[in-house]
Design a protein around this motif. Sequence first.
Motif, short mmCIF file in Angstrom:
data_model
loop_
_atom_site.label_atom_id
_atom_site.label_comp_id
_atom_site.label_asym_id
_atom_site.label_seq_id
_atom_site.Cartn_x
_atom_site.Cartn_y
_atom_site.Cartn_z
N ARG A 282 64.33 -139.38 -9.99
CA ARG A 282 64.28 -140.71 -9.36
C ARG A 282 65.12 -141.72 -10.15
N THR B 166 57.51 -135.28 -15.10
CA THR B 166 58.62 -135.81 -15.88
C THR B 166 59.95 -135.52 -15.18
N ARG C 244 60.31 -137.83 -12.17
CA ARG C 244 60.65 -139.20 -12.56
C ARG C 244 62.09 -139.30 -13.05
#
Length: 76
Positions: free
Chosen positions: A36, A30, A33
Amino acid sequence: METEIIVALIAFAGSALGTFTGIAVNSRLTNYRLERLEKEVMLHNNFARRMPVVEEQIKVANHRIRDLEEERKVEE
């Protein structure tokens, strides 16, 4: 009876370890991500800031082209 308690404790420990391992892996995924996504948002924001500048430059170029075309028509 003592054996059953030991087996139950071992099963509980294994289950708890698996649960905490899963939570840790999911947490790392998590976070990765989210990082990102933050980078993509930053890139988009940079693009969004630059786009009005490009649009203005295109307007100026179009006016200049129009002026040059009119000058050429007058010369002919």
